[in-house]
Design a protein around this motif. Structure first.
Motif, PDB file in Angstrom:
ATOM      1  N   ILE A  37      83.066  52.557  40.492  1.00  0.00           N
ATOM      2  CA  ILE A  37      83.445  53.401  39.356  1.00  0.00           C
ATOM      3  C   ILE A  37      82.273  53.669  38.394  1.00  0.00           C
ATOM      4  O   ILE A  37      82.043  54.808  37.989  1.00  0.00           O
ATOM      5  CB  ILE A  37      84.627  52.741  38.608  1.00  0.00           C
ATOM      6  CG1 ILE A  37      85.884  52.889  39.474  1.00  0.00           C
ATOM      7  CG2 ILE A  37      84.843  53.345  37.228  1.00  0.00           C
ATOM      8  CD1 ILE A  37      87.053  52.098  39.004  1.00  0.00           C
ATOM      9  N   PHE A  38      81.518  52.626  38.038  1.00  0.00           N
ATOM     10  CA  PHE A  38      80.507  52.825  36.990  1.00  0.00           C
ATOM     11  C   PHE A  38      79.355  53.777  37.369  1.00  0.00           C
ATOM     12  O   PHE A  38      78.916  54.554  36.521  1.00  0.00           O
ATOM     13  CB  PHE A  38      80.001  51.484  36.446  1.00  0.00           C
ATOM     14  CG  PHE A  38      81.034  50.807  35.591  1.00  0.00           C
ATOM     15  CD1 PHE A  38      81.486  51.422  34.425  1.00  0.00           C
ATOM     16  CD2 PHE A  38      81.595  49.585  35.944  1.00  0.00           C
ATOM     17  CE1 PHE A  38      82.465  50.838  33.637  1.00  0.00           C
ATOM     18  CE2 PHE A  38      82.572  48.988  35.159  1.00  0.00           C
ATOM     19  CZ  PHE A  38      83.005  49.621  34.001  1.00  0.00           C
ATOM     20  N   PRO A  39      78.859  53.773  38.632  1.00  0.00           N
ATOM     21  CA  PRO A  39      77.811  54.754  38.947  1.00  0.00           C
ATOM     22  C   PRO A  39      78.299  56.179  38.712  1.00  0.00           C
ATOM     23  O   PRO A  39      77.550  57.044  38.249  1.00  0.00           O
ATOM     24  CB  PRO A  39      77.537  54.540  40.443  1.00  0.00           C
ATOM     25  CG  PRO A  39      77.989  53.157  40.720  1.00  0.00           C
ATOM     26  CD  PRO A  39      79.130  52.894  39.787  1.00  0.00           C
ATOM     27  N   ILE A  40      79.585  56.415  39.010  1.00  0.00           N
ATOM     28  CA  ILE A  40      80.147  57.756  38.843  1.00  0.00           C
ATOM     29  C   ILE A  40      80.290  58.078  37.357  1.00  0.00           C
ATOM     30  O   ILE A  40      79.973  59.170  36.897  1.00  0.00           O
ATOM     31  CB  ILE A  40      81.503  57.839  39.589  1.00  0.00           C
ATOM     32  CG1 ILE A  40      81.304  57.536  41.076  1.00  0.00           C
ATOM     33  CG2 ILE A  40      82.156  59.191  39.392  1.00  0.00           C
ATOM     34  CD1 ILE A  40      82.577  57.514  41.903  1.00  0.00           C
ATOM     35  N   VAL A  41      80.754  57.061  36.587  1.00  0.00           N
ATOM     36  CA  VAL A  41      80.926  57.266  35.144  1.00  0.00           C
ATOM     37  C   VAL A  41      79.573  57.519  34.471  1.00  0.00           C
ATOM     38  O   VAL A  41      79.432  58.415  33.638  1.00  0.00           O
ATOM     39  CB  VAL A  41      81.628  56.034  34.523  1.00  0.00           C
ATOM     40  CG1 VAL A  41      81.621  56.113  33.005  1.00  0.00           C
ATOM     41  CG2 VAL A  41      83.059  55.937  35.023  1.00  0.00           C
ATOM     42  N   GLY A  55      95.051  45.451  38.994  1.00  0.00           N
ATOM     43  CA  GLY A  55      94.230  44.487  38.266  1.00  0.00           C
ATOM     44  C   GLY A  55      92.764  44.639  38.613  1.00  0.00           C
ATOM     45  O   GLY A  55      91.886  44.565  37.751  1.00  0.00           O
ATOM     46  N   ASN A  56      92.480  44.862  39.892  1.00  0.00           N
ATOM     47  CA  ASN A  56      91.082  44.950  40.319  1.00  0.00           C
ATOM     48  C   ASN A  56      90.483  46.304  40.008  1.00  0.00           C
ATOM     49  O   ASN A  56      89.325  46.414  39.634  1.00  0.00           O
ATOM     50  CB  ASN A  56      90.979  44.737  41.835  1.00  0.00           C
ATOM     51  CG  ASN A  56      91.589  43.434  42.265  1.00  0.00           C
ATOM     52  OD1 ASN A  56      92.780  43.211  42.079  1.00  0.00           O
ATOM     53  ND2 ASN A  56      90.788  42.554  42.799  1.00  0.00           N
ATOM     54  N   ILE A  57      91.276  47.360  40.213  1.00  0.00           N
ATOM     55  CA  ILE A  57      90.657  48.687  40.200  1.00  0.00           C
ATOM     56  C   ILE A  57      90.874  49.416  38.884  1.00  0.00           C
ATOM     57  O   ILE A  57      90.082  50.243  38.497  1.00  0.00           O
ATOM     58  CB  ILE A  57      91.182  49.482  41.399  1.00  0.00           C
ATOM     59  CG1 ILE A  57      90.744  48.727  42.636  1.00  0.00           C
ATOM     60  CG2 ILE A  57      90.605  50.890  41.448  1.00  0.00           C
ATOM     61  CD1 ILE A  57      91.411  49.152  43.857  1.00  0.00           C
ATOM     62  N   TRP A  58      91.899  49.053  38.171  1.00  0.00           N
ATOM     63  CA  TRP A  58      92.150  49.704  36.881  1.00  0.00           C
ATOM     64  C   TRP A  58      91.789  48.759  35.729  1.00  0.00           C
ATOM     65  O   TRP A  58      91.000  49.094  34.849  1.00  0.00           O
ATOM     66  CB  TRP A  58      93.626  50.120  36.806  1.00  0.00           C
ATOM     67  CG  TRP A  58      94.102  50.565  35.469  1.00  0.00           C
ATOM     68  CD1 TRP A  58      93.616  51.624  34.752  1.00  0.00           C
ATOM     69  CD2 TRP A  58      95.129  49.975  34.680  1.00  0.00           C
ATOM     70  NE1 TRP A  58      94.307  51.727  33.564  1.00  0.00           N
ATOM     71  CE2 TRP A  58      95.237  50.729  33.492  1.00  0.00           C
ATOM     72  CE3 TRP A  58      95.993  48.876  34.860  1.00  0.00           C
ATOM     73  CZ2 TRP A  58      96.159  50.429  32.494  1.00  0.00           C
ATOM     74  CZ3 TRP A  58      96.904  48.587  33.875  1.00  0.00           C
ATOM     75  CH2 TRP A  58      96.992  49.356  32.715  1.00  0.00           C
ATOM     76  N   THR A  97      92.238  54.484  29.833  1.00  0.00           N
ATOM     77  CA  THR A  97      92.211  55.837  30.389  1.00  0.00           C
ATOM     78  C   THR A  97      90.966  56.083  31.235  1.00  0.00           C
ATOM     79  O   THR A  97      90.814  57.164  31.800  1.00  0.00           O
ATOM     80  CB  THR A  97      92.240  56.887  29.260  1.00  0.00           C
ATOM     81  OG1 THR A  97      91.116  56.662  28.419  1.00  0.00           O
ATOM     82  CG2 THR A  97      93.507  56.810  28.449  1.00  0.00           C
ATOM     83  N   LEU A  98      90.080  55.082  31.316  1.00  0.00           N
ATOM     84  CA  LEU A  98      88.824  55.251  32.063  1.00  0.00           C
ATOM     85  C   LEU A  98      89.065  55.863  33.445  1.00  0.00           C
ATOM     86  O   LEU A  98      88.468  56.857  33.820  1.00  0.00           O
ATOM     87  CB  LEU A  98      88.123  53.887  32.195  1.00  0.00           C
ATOM     88  CG  LEU A  98      86.828  53.850  32.992  1.00  0.00           C
ATOM     89  CD1 LEU A  98      85.680  54.407  32.170  1.00  0.00           C
ATOM     90  CD2 LEU A  98      86.473  52.433  33.425  1.00  0.00           C
ATOM     91  N   VAL A  99      89.983  55.219  34.184  1.00  0.00           N
ATOM     92  CA  VAL A  99      90.211  55.647  35.551  1.00  0.00           C
ATOM     93  C   VAL A  99      90.944  56.988  35.619  1.00  0.00           C
ATOM     94  O   VAL A  99      90.696  57.807  36.495  1.00  0.00           O
ATOM     95  CB  VAL A  99      91.004  54.543  36.286  1.00  0.00           C
ATOM     96  CG1 VAL A  99      91.670  55.070  37.531  1.00  0.00           C
ATOM     97  CG2 VAL A  99      90.086  53.371  36.608  1.00  0.00           C
TER      98      VAL A  99
END
Ligand code: PHE
Length: 474
Positions: A290-294, A30-33, A306-308
């Motif tokens: 996650i977002f800085p990497i994306v 829930g938190n990470i995906w 499918t983001l993760v």
């Protein structure tokens, strides 16, 4: 006012053990995906703001309510609610919402295990990749360095197309979860949380720092914390509410059940606060991880589920030491998923053990086995059963496959309904003195909590729910 001992006589060995287990239950896929996926799809800041409001105004008071029900009842989610109802001289039928909570846990685990299976698959892919990188003399290579970035997302479609692999991963994850729950509260659940959660936090901080130094941190900050209110709609607010409830593990048996193993000496209010704080902190940190990497590699933040699994591996491909960090990233998600799945399973197992007077080991394997079988249908809905619409006769579910139908049925309907009933029960029907003693809250703090649980939570949940399900009303 002490209730009888927990039916199985089991309990946490310390307050820290309970906190680790409860935070482990709350912090998960829930938190990470799901949180970064929803925040990305719904425009970032505005969603995050509504989400945090839902956590503070509804989630936190609910966590306290559930843990107190469990500690007073010292049993599973159903029997604990019945006990509080009995001691409050109100109808035992209130136990029904405890029962729906158990059903929620049962349903969530069917698809949760499938997604956790994807995570295990990526742990495998990344491990093989890192070993290869080490042997070729470049342990700090990017992930899947020899591959063309365009073909990296096909790892996931390959997995979805490979039924034995898809089912194999789901099986493996369920077996590990069942094995831990079968070992019991102290030797299984508590031990797992004591090892996995601290490791999880270290990894989370390390990867966030990595993203902050190598990625687009400022852009991620402004995406997550600058609200654009034009992005809000009743459906988005309902999503945020459903996600807040799901992420805090409320309305789905886990917290009542874990509360049943808490000693009478533990002060519940600050403990509930810590669980809520840790869960929200991890969701936000996951966004900042996650977002800085994306952004760094110019990928789409609104990629969806499918983001993760598809976008991030491309990012790790392009980043220094991506092979190593990619592996650590999926190990981190795996740990988070495992401590949550055992809480989901325990919520159902604790009830079945008591209801049918079965032993723990037998119950864990039987209940886990049934969940596993339904999970197969969820997994196959990514493949040969993708056209089946199990709830196609309901307009809201017309275009949902088995996996999405179960997910939406729980997070958009059953969780809000259970949360509403829990709030009304604790706010209006349960004995005020009993409730006050269990929370340990005094004076204004008790008044504030009671106002939130009696008035704000039920009204907000009901309104959000009605507007989202009947959008034509406004
Ligand atoms: N809160 C868990 C997560 O965020 C999922 C969960 C829901 C666990 C309900 C237990 C009960 O992944």
């Amino acid at each position: 006012m002490a209730g009888p001992a927990a039916p199985t006589g089991e309990g946490w060995s310390s307050r820290t053990a309970f906190i680790l287990a409860a935070v482990g239950a709350a912090v998960g896929l829930g938190n990470i995906w799901r949180f970064p996926t929803l925040a990305g799809e719904n425009g970032g800041g505005a969603f995050v703001l509504v989400y945090i409001s839902c956590i503070i105004l509804i989630g936190l008071p609910m966590v306290l309510s559930e843990v107190l029900i469990g500690r007073h009842g010292r049993s599973d989610a159903f029997h604990s609610v019945v006990k509080v109802a009995e001691d409050s001289n109100v109808s035992k039928n209130w136990g029904i919402f405890g029962g729906i909570g158990i059903l929620n846990a049962f349903l969530i685990l069917t698809f949760y295990s499938v997604v956790a299976g994807w995570v295990m698959y990526y742990v495998g892919v990344m491990s093989v990749d890192l070993v290869g990188a080490i042997f070729s003399g470049d342990p700090f290579a990017g992930a899947l360095a020899s591959e063309n970035p365009e073909t990296i997302p096909s790892r996931m479609t390959d997995l979805f197309g490979n039924i034995p692999l898809l089912l194999g991963m789901h099986t493996l994850f369920m077996v590990v979860s069942i094995w831990i729950v079968a070992r019991g509260v102290t030797d299984g659940i508590e031990k797992a949380a004591t090892y996995l959660m601290p490791t999880f936090f270290v990894l989370l901080v390390l990867i966030t720092l990595y993203g902050a130094f190598t990625g687009e941190f400022a852009k991620a900050l402004s995406f997550l914390f600058t609200p654009d209110f034009s992005k809000l709609s009743p459906a988005v607010v309902n999503d945020a509410l459903g996600q807040a409830l799901f992420s805090m593990s409320v309305a789905s048996a886990a917290l009542i059940t874990y509360g049943g193993y808490v000693s009478r000496e533990t002060n519940l209010a600050p403990t509930a606060g810590m669980i809520a704080f840790a869960d929200t902190g991890v969701a936000l940190l996951a966004g900042l991880m996650i977002f800085p990497i994306v952004f760094a590699v110019g990928l789409d933040v609104a990629a969806g589920p499918t983001l993760v699994f598809q976008s991030l591996p491309i990012a790790f491909h392009n980043m220094p030491a991506g092979s190593l960090v990619g592996l650590l990233f999926f190990v981190l998600i795996f740990f988070a998923a495992l401590t949550s799945s055992i809480s989901l399973l325990e919520g159902v197992v604790a009830w079945a053990m008591r209801r049918f007077e079965w032993g723990r080991g037998f119950t864990a394997w039987l209940v886990g086995g049934v969940i596993f079988l339904i999970g197969i249908a969820c997994a196959l809905s990514l493949n040969v059963w993708s056209d089946i619409r199990p709830l196609g006769f309901i307009p809201l579910f017309e275009d949902k496959n088995i996996f999405d139908a179960i997910d939406d049925l729980v997070s958009k309907i059953l969780l809000p309904v259970t949360a509403f009933l829990t709030a009304v029960f604790i706010g209006w029907r349960a004995d005020k003195k009993l409730v006050k003693e269990e929370t340990g809250l005094e004076g204004a703090m008790f008044g504030l909590w009671r106002f939130l649980i009696a008035w704000l939570a039920p009204l907000a949940v009901a309104m959000i729910f009605v507007f989202a399900v009947f959008p034509n009303l406004i």
